[in-house]
Scaffold this active site. Sequence first.
Site, PDB file in Angstrom:
ATOM      1  CD  GLU A 179     -10.533   6.685  -5.768  1.00  0.00           C
ATOM      2  OE1 GLU A 179      -9.878   6.627  -4.717  1.00  0.00           O
ATOM      3  OE2 GLU A 179     -11.732   6.308  -5.858  1.00  0.00           O
ATOM      4  CE  LYS A 196     -10.625   7.405  -1.016  1.00  0.00           C
ATOM      5  NZ  LYS A 196     -10.679   6.247  -1.946  1.00  0.00           N
ATOM      6  CB  CYS A 205     -13.912   7.192  -3.902  1.00  0.00           C
ATOM      7  SG  CYS A 205     -14.698   5.597  -4.304  1.00  0.00           S
TER       8      CYS A 205
END
Length: 517
Positions: A80, A179, A212
Amino acid sequence: MLPSQALLPAVVFALTALRALASDTFLAAVYEHAVILPPATQEPVPPRDALALMNKNMDVLEGAIKEAAQQGAHIIVTPEDGIYGWRFTRESIYPYLEDIPDPVVNWIPCTDPSRFGPAPVQERLSCMARNNSIYVVANIGDKKPCDSSDPSCPRDGRYQYNTDVVFDAQGKLVARYHKYNLFLGETQFNYPKEPEAVTFETPFGKFGIFTCFDILFYEPAVVLVSKMQVDTVLFPTAWMNVLPFLTAIEFHSAWAMGMRVNVLAANTHNTSMEMTGSGIYAPAGARTYSYNMKTEDGHLLIAELDAHPRLSPASPPAVSWNSYALSVERFSQNDHEFTGIIFEDLFTFTELTKPGGNLTVCQKELCCHLSYKMAEKREDEVYVLGAFDGLHVFEGQYYLQICTLLKCPSTNLSTCGQPVEMAQTKFEMFSLSGTFGTSYVFPEVLYSGVQLAPGEFEVLADGRLINWNTTSEPVLTVTLFGRWYEKDPSSKGPSISSFSMISLQVLLALICLFLYC
């Protein structure tokens, strides 16, 4: 171009696919990248300057991709923020964004780069995949225009998404993920209106992808594994390590074991922000990993994985996490229970005062049982058994149940729960279990120096986390980290009003660090 030259990439791809089909395993790669960061500014830079910065990072990534392909890897995951970093406001990140189409358009940017407008980053990533006959996973920024007909449209007339992309070995865009669970400081991005469960099929299994902070929540992480039945999770991350439970290698490997799935975790590398820790994890433990706080070098990892881990003889059995703990009476309880803070959560602790024995500590509905024997009881080291059963409200809101055996930084009990990286005490045996109300529990064992312990511990079908032999290294923590998703607040995002003042101060410091360091 001669016809034979034009067919070469397709022939190479076909041979790669046949090799993968002939085996129940595949070679995976992850690259931990020391990102070249842009200057901290709140104003947009010229597009040519943004592209120049991204090309510098892609130069490094391309070298890792070539090396991985030369070693036979079928797929590689990069981190990321790995192409442009994280020093952005909503306005200043705009020159770094591209319009990323839905993969249903059947697009190979390497051979048709201008089909959807300027896309130099997607073109280059596609060519890296195509020229090296390898799946490439990268994290970039997506932009989507909107107008007043959309009541959620931002005032600047566009959505901006933290986005993962996957290109197959022919360079075709096969996956795009926006995300959903944004971390503190990601104010430059919007989250999608609904969580996306993105999967794609390969000759070596079914893959899912998320980013993440997503790993701590039910959607999309658990949905991909429990409902979509992916074999392998692709996990670009920019993970800031937090001891004792949330170092990258510790939690990501535990998540793979708890969910019984492969995880390819690629972290960014920035020691000033405690960012390191990448690995290739299987349900039975880490196949390979790296944790390096000493240098600023990137690192390539390659390992073999089962293409369908649930079907593998090595796959651990399903676990009933509270079966043993509910079947036994409480062990003797220490009269000197006390409380301590871990990551703003109030734990109940009891000290391990003897070289061996049986202890129980409880908080609310959770009782944690520990049987243990130290190789030697040292006077200069203190270990405690701890329990936490409650809503975590620091950088987000999510419900935890945690049982932990951990080392305190000093013999002063008030330090218990604070980060510590070194220990000297080995354990001849330990058995940790808890009366968990959730079926989602992640087993962690972390050794001195922030090292994993692959192959040295096991989770029994009745929920006990045990070791068979004396630990090869001194122990920092043995933990069962439970997530009770059903008890999470229904609203999205952290509620600042629920934070203590000290939490708010730390949060503001983290946001500042995330944006401008």
